[in-house]
Design a protein around this motif. Structure first.
Motif, mmCIF file in Angstrom:
data_model
loop_
_atom_site.group_PDB
_atom_site.id
_atom_site.type_symbol
_atom_site.label_atom_id
_atom_site.label_comp_id
_atom_site.label_asym_id
_atom_site.label_seq_id
_atom_site.Cartn_x
_atom_site.Cartn_y
_atom_site.Cartn_z
ATOM 1 N N THR A 216 38.003 39.804 27.623
ATOM 2 C CA THR A 216 37.652 39.256 28.935
ATOM 3 C C THR A 216 37.115 40.325 29.885
ATOM 4 N N TRP A 224 33.679 33.884 33.735
ATOM 5 C CA TRP A 224 34.832 33.145 33.224
ATOM 6 C C TRP A 224 35.187 31.924 34.078
ATOM 7 N N VAL A 227 32.688 27.036 33.801
ATOM 8 C CA VAL A 227 33.026 26.367 32.544
ATOM 9 C C VAL A 227 31.824 26.314 31.610
ATOM 10 N N ASN A 228 30.650 26.063 32.156
ATOM 11 C CA ASN A 228 29.450 25.940 31.327
ATOM 12 C C ASN A 228 29.079 27.265 30.665
ATOM 13 N N LYS A 231 32.049 28.378 27.935
ATOM 14 C CA LYS A 231 32.174 27.567 26.724
ATOM 15 C C LYS A 231 31.255 28.038 25.601
ATOM 16 N N PHE A 233 31.693 30.482 23.922
ATOM 17 C CA PHE A 233 32.549 31.006 22.861
ATOM 18 C C PHE A 233 33.379 29.926 22.165
ATOM 19 N N GLU A 234 33.170 28.696 22.519
ATOM 20 C CA GLU A 234 33.897 27.606 21.858
ATOM 21 C C GLU A 234 33.568 27.572 20.369
ATOM 22 N N GLY A 235 34.598 27.403 19.547
ATOM 23 C CA GLY A 235 34.395 27.302 18.116
ATOM 24 C C GLY A 235 34.302 28.628 17.391
ATOM 25 N N ARG A 236 34.445 29.729 18.098
ATOM 26 C CA ARG A 236 34.447 31.046 17.450
ATOM 27 C C ARG A 236 35.428 31.962 18.161
ATOM 28 N N ARG A 237 36.008 32.871 17.402
ATOM 29 C CA ARG A 237 36.932 33.839 17.975
ATOM 30 C C ARG A 237 36.137 35.080 18.373
#
Length: 362
Positions: A216, A224, A227-228, A231, A233-237
């Motif tokens: 972060t 951060w 939200v748009n 996101k 990074f959604e679906g990946r670490r």
């Protein structure tokens, strides 16, 4: 525009390899007279007093030749890309020497240098220091990133050449399909062929990955809190990786349109200030959590300290194949002002700089 330097025979050399920790002990015991390789010795040098950039002089490096077991096919060539300019030329020369010295098949290595100005003096330096080196040098025009670079926490990170790695798929010829990208402030102490041989699988990039780092901190609260943006990074670490050492599949980079994808984040940065570090964050935004992880031994980074003071740091535990002085402190500068960190004595034996003082071996 590119300039080509052919392989020209030179005097060969038999160079010894030392375990990295053993070498450190040896250097600490005799830091001013340690011999490494072909009579390349550590010498104290003075920093130029002029504010103008001075093109230094270098000793000619020994020639490193392939053994009988090495293949001579072009398909086996290891393609290495490095930036080169007057400020970092000393680091680049040391890095090239370290790569060749530790290679089992050094003549199977081709270098691609990226430059803003294509100074004739730098080209002449490369030719005289490594007269047998297989290399090309390419012009990276700063207009390519004009209006896309935003101010970061350290001025050196804002230089256009720092962004050239993003555009390799356009700069290099189409027949160069895969490269190892290296910063100028590195030393390789292992056979670079081991890094080259890593299988990328279906990934575009490979690099040492650090999933326990506080990811972060590489982005601002503005990023951060949106939200748009977050996101992405959604679906990946998402894990941190240092872009100073990367294996890159340029064919897939072209097919995936990754220049445009990285540039989109650079444009958002100009508008909203979503990160503080140069060219690293936009690449993380595109690739973090979706690269081939490489053993950490291939990027012992942070040896130049932080981006503000460049304080001394020690080695991390574990085996080491590549040392990286990322951060503000560069070993040649600290050695010149006689305020080196202990770790800088691992860089010094590869320094081909010809001091204005009389070198010890002369």
């Amino acid at each position: 525009m590119a300039f080509w330097n052919k392989n020209i025979p030179s005097s060969s050399s038999s160079c010894k390899h030392f375990p990295i920790i053993g070498l450190l002990s040896l250097l600490l015991l005799h830091p001013s007279t340690t011999c490494f390789g072909n009579a390349i010795r550590v010498v104290s040098v003075q920093k130029p007093t002029s504010d103008d950039i001075i093109i230094p002089s270098f000793r000619e490096a020994p020639a490193f030749r392939n053994g009988k077991s090495c293949s001579w096919r072009d398909i086996d060539k290891i393609q290495i890309v490095m930036p080169v300019d007057a400020n970092y030329i000393r680091g680049t020369m040391a890095a090239v020497l370290s790569i060749l010295q530790h290679s089992t098949c050094p003549e199977n290595t081709s270098f691609h240098f990226l430059s803003i100005h294509l100074e004739p003096d730098i080209i002449s330096l490369i030719n005289s220091t490594f007269p047998y080196l297989s290399y090309k040098i390419y012009h990276f025009h700063p207009n390519r990133v004009r209006g896309k670079i935003s101010k970061s926490i350290r001025q050196a990170l804002d230089q256009p050449l720092n962004y050239a790695r993003i555009y390799l798929s356009d700069i290099l010829p189409k027949d160069v399909r895969r490269v190892i990208y290296l910063d100028s402030d590195i030393i390789v102490v292992d056979d670079i062929a081991k890094l080259w041989g890593i299988d990328l699988g279906n990934k575009v990039l490979a690099a040492p990955e650090y999933c326990h780092a506080n990811f972060t901190t590489y982005f601002t609260d503005t990023f951060w809190s949106d939200v748009n943006l977050a996101k992405v990074f959604e679906g990946r670490r998402p894990c941190y990786f240092n872009t100073g050492v990367m294996i890159m599949d340029l064919e897939e980079w072209r097919k995936g349109g990754y220049i445009q994808k990285v540039e989109e984040w650079m444009i958002i940065q100009k508008q909203r200030r979503i990160y503080r570090l140069g060219s690293l964050p936009p690449i993380l935004l595109v690739f973090a959590g979706n690269i081939k992880a490489v053993d950490h031994r291939w990027n012992q980074h942070g040896l130049g300290g932080d981006n503000f003071e460049g304080k001394c740091r020690g080695l991390h535990p574990g085996p080491i194949s590549l040392l990286h002085w990322s951060g503000k402190g560069k070993p040649w500068l600290r050695l010149d002002v006689r305020k080196p960190c202990i770790i800088d004595y691992l860089w010094a034996p590869y320094d081909l700089y010809r001091s204005s003082r009389i070198a010890l071996e002369e």
